[in-house]
Each structure stands twice: as structure tokens, then as C-alpha cells.
Design an enzyme around this catalytic site. Structure first.
Site, PDB file in Angstrom:
ATOM      1  N   GLY A  82      94.689 -44.154  30.380  1.00 47.17           N
ATOM      2  CA  GLY A  82      95.873 -44.777  29.788  1.00 47.17           C
ATOM      3  C   GLY A  82      95.928 -46.259  30.047  1.00 47.17           C
ATOM      4  O   GLY A  82      94.986 -46.994  29.781  1.00 47.17           O
TER       5      GLY A  82
ATOM      6  N   TRP B 230      98.589 -49.971  29.843  1.00 44.32           N
ATOM      7  CA  TRP B 230      99.514 -50.610  28.919  1.00 44.32           C
ATOM      8  C   TRP B 230      98.922 -50.746  27.515  1.00 44.32           C
ATOM      9  O   TRP B 230      99.578 -50.455  26.522  1.00 44.32           O
ATOM     10  CB  TRP B 230      99.930 -51.970  29.472  1.00 44.32           C
ATOM     11  CG  TRP B 230     100.915 -52.689  28.604  1.00 44.32           C
ATOM     12  CD1 TRP B 230     100.699 -53.788  27.832  1.00 44.32           C
ATOM     13  CD2 TRP B 230     102.289 -52.333  28.402  1.00 44.32           C
ATOM     14  NE1 TRP B 230     101.845 -54.150  27.165  1.00 44.32           N
ATOM     15  CE2 TRP B 230     102.841 -53.271  27.500  1.00 44.32           C
ATOM     16  CE3 TRP B 230     103.116 -51.317  28.908  1.00 44.32           C
ATOM     17  CZ2 TRP B 230     104.165 -53.221  27.092  1.00 44.32           C
ATOM     18  CZ3 TRP B 230     104.440 -51.271  28.491  1.00 44.32           C
ATOM     19  CH2 TRP B 230     104.951 -52.216  27.599  1.00 44.32           C
TER      20      TRP B 230
ATOM     21  N   ALA C  69     106.318 -50.697  41.115  1.00 45.93           N
ATOM     22  CA  ALA C  69     107.536 -51.425  41.490  1.00 45.93           C
ATOM     23  C   ALA C  69     107.338 -52.937  41.384  1.00 45.93           C
ATOM     24  O   ALA C  69     107.537 -53.687  42.340  1.00 45.93           O
ATOM     25  CB  ALA C  69     107.957 -51.026  42.895  1.00 45.93           C
ATOM     26  N   TYR C  70     106.953 -53.377  40.202  1.00 48.67           N
ATOM     27  CA  TYR C  70     106.741 -54.792  39.927  1.00 48.67           C
ATOM     28  C   TYR C  70     106.981 -55.029  38.435  1.00 48.67           C
ATOM     29  O   TYR C  70     107.349 -54.098  37.703  1.00 48.67           O
ATOM     30  CB  TYR C  70     105.332 -55.234  40.344  1.00 48.67           C
ATOM     31  CG  TYR C  70     104.251 -54.222  40.061  1.00 48.67           C
ATOM     32  CD1 TYR C  70     103.697 -54.086  38.797  1.00 48.67           C
ATOM     33  CD2 TYR C  70     103.789 -53.378  41.064  1.00 48.67           C
ATOM     34  CE1 TYR C  70     102.715 -53.145  38.525  1.00 48.67           C
ATOM     35  CE2 TYR C  70     102.805 -52.429  40.811  1.00 48.67           C
ATOM     36  CZ  TYR C  70     102.268 -52.320  39.553  1.00 48.67           C
ATOM     37  OH  TYR C  70     101.302 -51.381  39.287  1.00 48.67           O
TER      38      TYR C  70
ATOM     39  N   GLU D 298     102.254 -45.133  29.641  1.00 45.04           N
ATOM     40  CA  GLU D 298     103.266 -46.194  29.702  1.00 45.04           C
ATOM     41  C   GLU D 298     103.928 -46.397  28.339  1.00 45.04           C
ATOM     42  O   GLU D 298     103.405 -47.123  27.502  1.00 45.04           O
ATOM     43  CB  GLU D 298     102.604 -47.492  30.174  1.00 45.04           C
ATOM     44  CG  GLU D 298     101.970 -47.366  31.551  1.00 45.04           C
ATOM     45  CD  GLU D 298     101.402 -48.682  32.066  1.00 45.04           C
ATOM     46  OE1 GLU D 298     101.832 -49.762  31.599  1.00 45.04           O
ATOM     47  OE2 GLU D 298     100.532 -48.644  32.942  1.00 45.04           O
ATOM     48  N   TYR D 299     105.109 -45.793  28.142  1.00 48.22           N
ATOM     49  CA  TYR D 299     105.816 -44.852  28.988  1.00 48.22           C
ATOM     50  C   TYR D 299     106.322 -43.709  28.121  1.00 48.22           C
ATOM     51  O   TYR D 299     106.694 -43.932  26.947  1.00 48.22           O
ATOM     52  CB  TYR D 299     107.018 -45.528  29.668  1.00 48.22           C
ATOM     53  CG  TYR D 299     106.644 -46.733  30.482  1.00 48.22           C
ATOM     54  CD1 TYR D 299     106.022 -46.574  31.731  1.00 48.22           C
ATOM     55  CD2 TYR D 299     106.889 -48.016  30.015  1.00 48.22           C
ATOM     56  CE1 TYR D 299     105.691 -47.673  32.496  1.00 48.22           C
ATOM     57  CE2 TYR D 299     106.542 -49.124  30.778  1.00 48.22           C
ATOM     58  CZ  TYR D 299     105.932 -48.951  31.999  1.00 48.22           C
ATOM     59  OH  TYR D 299     105.578 -50.034  32.744  1.00 48.22           O
TER      60      TYR D 299
ATOM     61  N   GLU E 274      84.939 -49.122  28.456  1.00 47.73           N
ATOM     62  CA  GLU E 274      83.995 -50.235  28.373  1.00 47.73           C
ATOM     63  C   GLU E 274      82.565 -49.748  28.154  1.00 47.73           C
ATOM     64  O   GLU E 274      82.201 -48.624  28.515  1.00 47.73           O
ATOM     65  CB  GLU E 274      84.060 -51.077  29.655  1.00 47.73           C
ATOM     66  CG  GLU E 274      85.395 -51.781  29.869  1.00 47.73           C
ATOM     67  CD  GLU E 274      85.680 -52.835  28.820  1.00 47.73           C
ATOM     68  OE1 GLU E 274      84.718 -53.387  28.261  1.00 47.73           O
ATOM     69  OE2 GLU E 274      86.869 -53.119  28.563  1.00 47.73           O
TER      70      GLU E 274
END
Length: 614
Positions: free
Chosen positions: A139, A141, A248-249, A182-183, A114
Site C-alpha cells: 500500500g 499513500w 502519529a505525524y 491509506e485510508y 520497483e
């Protein structure tokens, strides 16, 4: 045989590699600091690396800060100023990016994303303290895999990237780097493993050569078993990463109603990682502070597995279909037509309002997951993200950061870290400093170091097997202050408007050093009481209220130490006491001396360590 009680003065934090065992930490600390302590402390003569001991034994609370949350509007806008100091043990700034070197044309640069990141870096790293580390994540997504693959494709580009990363991290005062690739998959699996291994190697070398604390290296990894198997060399990653953030979501279906962070699938992921060689102590369980929403295909089709027509409506503030921040979920929950259930095996809540359905975590389910972390002796919890929690405390009616605090409350309990990372009992330590303070509420008037709760903590530790002689009761030389919501609302439990005003010298809202409390006590309008069961003083002046310890209450706690034959007292800290003797009119170090005077009496040391009479 020396039978006197120990008085433990925590003067400063000394930095040690967090991978050191507790006993090594203690041995090194005593060796390095004994001369310094003899010069500074008049009466006692042991110093302990208090924060390092606690952090080594307790669980990590890893919180992601996202640099795009600043663009939301209204109560959704989130900046570094909203991060609550001390809430997390590790703050990870998301995200930086892999970039091309304009001269070599190779992807070996670590750069900000940014336009105002550099200014934001300063604000976030300003939150660093003896118990808080700040890392930079690279990194995410939207970053994609291509840039990572370009950088990690050759040993030479990996080395250049890591060297550049070290310079960037040091320049901007970060404590480490978090990889969010990812990933990786296919041949990227080997590239990622090599990148992590070489990062750890160069971080260690730089720390030794520059005589600095080593930079940390962590990674966020996928929760799906097939993605884990295809993308991660778990034994090698576990060996080189300081900790592993398990995302874990987002374990939901896009076609049928399903919860995105069910406990049964989370347990499955953790077990799989352990079966591949990941030690429990390095696994950080990810908890999402947002829900995943869907639009129902029928008003009665709200059960798990029912077909959906698509994502749920965007939230008012997050403005993204299929996602609702926890504070937006709370708005739904307040509606009289809202219906909610907890899935019996997944152990997480979900609910619906009209055709809108959302699966999410609340205070109860987060507490349940935190208990799982304790039971399985995992390394801690990872929060994605701070800005999705009810950080203002104005929507859910559960105070600020209710989800983060629900996890922290469980993970901070002594019973949660009974086992050390090496699997041995904490009772093998030479002594245990019990931080029996900061036990207050943030929403209601309450004392932060009441004797009844301190006794309860000591009894609980003893019930878990802690010998009384190793338990060192912590006493704070500062008070916790509030701003009252009304001039007559000064009783325990009354609602407050927030923290008290910063002290003239300590300059931190909600905290007053004892010498600053003494200034209040001298004012003719000051009013003071001693709570009958908590046995500690508190007082108020105008709209300012403070609960604290004084010479009398410290003497009472010292007598309790003698009666219960505890190991001694720990003082946090020397600099909050009236060390000059110029404010309270009770001489230098009145609180420390109040404890020492009692603990030095022959009657207090009647029993030797072997239980024999003197």
C-alpha cells in the site's frame, strides 16, 4: 535444597509464537530442549529462550525501509546496505502493491513495485536474526484506496489475495505482512476489518499445516480521530493484528505554522485508540525522522498559528517541498542565524532561518516520546523512515541514526519493561538474564561490558524490586572492536573511525570471538591494559582496538555475583568462547569455566534460597 549458582548457556534461538506468555515460553522451552542441552552442555543444565524472553519483555523498534530512497543522490541515497544490523527489532520493506491477475482480471495479486525490488528483498531479509523480523508492507499513500477496495470487496478475492500473499512472502523470506491502506472509510471499514481477520486466520492455518513459524500481520493506521472512527474497527483489528503502527505525524496545517508531530496530539490519539479497545501493548507510536517546513509570510511571523505563504523550499537531497530529512534540518541548525524554540505544551522543537520554518523531532524530543511509551507501557516505537535519519552520521554530529538510537536507548532500559505484556511484574519469572554487555559507544573507544556499569544495572533492577536471587548477570565471550583514528589514540574516549575489522572466523565488523582476541594477544606488538575502575581488559594492535573479558575479569565478575548473592551467570555465547581449547592455551571453554569455578565454591553458596546458613 539445591543452593548452587546457575550457569546459563544460550546455545541457539528456539522459535515460539510471540503471543505466548513468558512463563509458557519458559515451560515449553525447558520441556523441548532439556535432552538436547544434556547432550551438549557439560556442566549446566538449563537453557532459556533468551531472545524471545527479551523481545517479549522489551519494546518493539519498528523501522520502515523505503524502496525509492535509492534514487536520491549524494549522502541522501539509501539502500539496504545502509541499514545497521540489530538497530531495529522489526524492519518493514515499503512498499509492495495490490495488482490485477492477468487471467481472472481480479485484483488478487501481491507484487513488487520497483524494478529491482526482488534483489532488494534478498538484501533486507538477509538482516534477519534471532531478534529481528522483516515484514513487507503493501500500500502506501501513492498506492491509493481503489486497489484495496477492489481486492477486499468480496470474500473470494480476499481469500485469493491472502493465499497469493502467503506464497509471495514465503518465496521472498519475509516474516509477515503490513497493511498500509491509506485510508479506509465508509463501507471500506468493514472490508478492511474482514481482510485483517481473514489474514490472521489463514496465516495461522498455514503456519500449523506447514509446521512453520506463523507469519505476522500488522497495519499502519491514521492518527486523526475522525479518520480512526470512520475507517477502523479497532476491537477487531486489535484482536487480529500482532501490532498497530500509529502514524502519529503529519498532523499539521497547510495554511498556518504548526508542528506535524506534537506530543499533545499524539497522546490524544493513543488515548482515543485505547478508549476504543486497543491494548497499550499493541500500539506502536510512530515518530517521523523528517520535519515539515513552511515559507513564512513575514520575517517576524514565526509563531505557531501565523499564516504561511506555502510549503518550505525542497531539501538539497530529498528534493520535495515542505519536507526536510533530519540530516537536512541539521544543516539549518548549524547556521549562525538559525533560531530555535521548544513548544511548551507540544514538547517538540521548531526553528526558522530567514523565511524558512520547520517543525521536527530531535534527539531530546524523541527521547521524551520514548519515555512516554515506557510510562504508558505502549508496545514500542515506529520509525518513518530509516533514510530520513542522519544514517551516515556525517551531518548532525550525533553519530549514525541519532533519532532511532535516541528511542532505542530509552526503550532498552530495564525500567521501561518492568511490566510484562500481561501486566504482571517481570519478577514473577523463574530467572532474569541481564544482558550486561554491548554498553559501548559507536563513536569513541569504550568497553562494552565494564563492571561499574554492570553493577549500576543490577542495583537499578534491585531498586525496582528484582530479587537478587533471580538476577542472572550476563557475560559476553566476545569483544567489541574499533578502528582507531590514530596509532597513539588508544585511550578510553578517543574518537574512532569506525568498527574494527571482521574476525577471520566470525566475519562481522566490530566483533571478535574470545578465541580471535587470543590470536591478537599472542602477537609481539600487542599492547594491553586493564581499566582501573571498569576492571576489564582492553588492548590494541596497530590501528585495531578491542575491549573484552578474559579469565581474570570473568572471575572478578563471578566473585561479584557471589558477594551480591545474585542468581548466577549467563553466557552469551558458548560458540564465542575458546570451545576447542586450541587458541588461548587455557583449555576448553576458559571463560565459562572461569565463572563456574568461582560459582561452584562452597563460599559462594553460603546462603540458601531461604536465607538460611548451610
Amino acid at each position: 535444597m539445591n543452593t548452587s549458582k546457575n550457569s546459563i548457556c544460550v546455545l541457539k534461538k528456539l522459535n515460539f509464537d510471540p503471543q505466548l506468555s513468558f512463563l509458557t515460553c519458559l515451560r515449553n522451552l525447558l520441556t523441548l530442549s532439556s535432552l538436547l542441552f544434556r547432550q551438549v552442555c557439560l556442566f549446566l543444565l538449563i537453557i532459556i529462550c533468551s531472545w524471545d524472553l527479551v523481545n517479549a519483555a522489551s519494546k518493539k523498534i519498528v523501522c520502515y525501509y523505503t524502496n525509492w530512497a535509492q534514487y536520491r543522490t549524494g549522502i541522501g541515497r539509501y539502500t539496504p546496505d545502509d541499514i545497521q544490523p540489530g538497530l531495529c527489532t522489526h524492519i518493514i520493506f515499503a512498499f509492495a502493491k495490490v495488482a490485477q491477475d492477468p487471467e481472472t482480471k481480479e485484483y488478487t495479486q501481491l507484487l513488487n513495485f520497483e524494478w529491482n525490488d526482488l534483489a532488494m528483498y534478498k538484501k533486507v531479509t538477509a538482516l534477519k536474526s534471532p531478534g529481528v523480523k522483516v515484514l513487507l508492507a503493501v500500500g502506501g499513500w501513492t498506492h491509493g484506496v481503489w486497489l484495496f477496495n477492489q481486492m477486499a470487496s468480496k470474500k473470494t478475492t480476499r481469500k485469493t489475495f491472502i493465499k497469493n500473499a502467503i506464497a509471495f512472502l514465503r518465496k521472498h523470506n519475509f516474516d509477515g505482512l503490513d497493511y498500509d491502506w491509506e485510508y479506509p472509510k465508509g463501507d471500506s471499514k468493514e472490508k478492511f476489518a474482514a481482510l485483517v481477520q481473514e489474514t490472521r486466520k489463514f496465516f495461522e492455518e498455514e503456519g500449523q499445516n506447514q509446521n512453520k513459524e506463523r507469519l505476522l500481520v500488522s497495519a499502519a493506521i491514521a492518527p486523526l480521530l475522525d479518520v480512526i472512527d470512520d475507517g477502523y474497527d479497532i476491537p477487531l483489528l486489535a484482536e487480529n493484528l500482532d501490532f498497530i503502527n500509529v502514524m502519529a505525524y503529519d498532523l499539521h496545517s497547510h495554511r498556518h505554522l504548526s508542528h506535524h508531530s506534537p506530543m499533545d496530539k499524539q497522546r490524544e490519539t493513543i488515548k482515543h485508540l485505547q478508549s476504543l479497545g486497543a491494548p497499550a501493548s499493541k500500539l506502536i507510536l510512530g515518530i517521523a525522522t523528517y520535519g515539515r517546513s513552511n515559507t513564512l509570510s513575514g520575517s517576524s511571523l514565526h509563531g505557531m498559528g501565523d499564516v504561511v505563504t506555502g510549503a518550505g523550499k525542497p531539501g538539497v537531497f530529498t528534493k520535495q517541498g515542505g519536507i526536510l530529512a533530519y540530516y537536512e534540518v541539521c544543516t539549518y541548525r548549524k547556521d549562525s542565524d538559525w533560531q530555535e524554540k521548544v513548544h511548551p505544551t507540544q514538547q517538540v522543537p521548531y526553528g526558522w532561518l530567514g523565511y524558512q520554518w520547520v517543525g521536527f523531532d530531535d534527539v531530546t524530543s524523541v527521547g521524551r516520546k520514548a519515555n512516554y511509551i515506557c510510562t504508558e507501557q505502549l508496545g514500542g516505537v515506529m520509525i518513518w523512515t530509516l533514510d530520513f535519519d542522519d544514517f551516515t552520521g556525517g551531518t548532525c554530529g550525533e553519530g549514525k541514526y541519532p533519532l532511532v538510537r535516541a528511542a532505542k536507548d530509552v526503550l532498552s532500559k530495564p525500567s521501561c519493561f518492568e511490566e510484562t505484556e500481561a501486566g504482571g511484574k517481570l519478577w514473577n519469572l523463574d530467572f532474569i538474564n541481564v544482558m550486561a554487555y554491548d554498553l559501548h559507544s559507536h563513536r569513541h573507544l569504550s568497553h562494552h561490558s565494564p563492571m561499574d556499569k554492570q553493577r549500576e544495572t543490577i542495583k537499578h533492577l534491585q531498586s525496582l524490586g528484582a530479587p537478587a536471587s533471580k538476577l542472572i548477570l550476563g557475560i559476553a565471550t566476545y569483544g567489541r572492536s574499533y578502528t582507531m583514528s590514530g596509532s597513539s589514540l588508544h585511550g578510553m574516549g578517543d574518537v574512532v573511525t569506525g568498527a574494527g575489522k571482521p574476525g577471520v572466523f566470525t566475519k562481522q565488523g566490530g566483533i571478535l570471538a574470545f578465541y580471535e582476541v587470543c590470536t591478537y594477544r599472542k602477537d609481539s606488538d600487542w599492547q594491553e591494559e586493564v581499566h582501573p575502575t571498569q576492571q576489564v581488559p582492553y588492548g590494541w594492535l596497530g590501528y585495531q582496538w578491542v575491549g573484552f573479558d578474559d579469565v581474570t575479569s570473568v572471575g572478578g565478575k563471578a566473585n561479584y555475583i557471589c558477594t551480591e548473592q545474585l542468581g548466577g551467570v549467563m553466557i552469551w555465547t558458548l560458540d564465542f568462547d575458546d570451545f576447542t581449547g586450541g587458541s588461548c592455551g587455557e583449555g576448553k571453554y576458559p571463560l565459562v569455566r572461569a565463572a563456574k569455578d568461582v560459582l561452584s565454591k562452597p563460599s559462594c553458596s553460603e546462603e540458601t534460597e531461604d536465607g538460611e546458613k548451610l
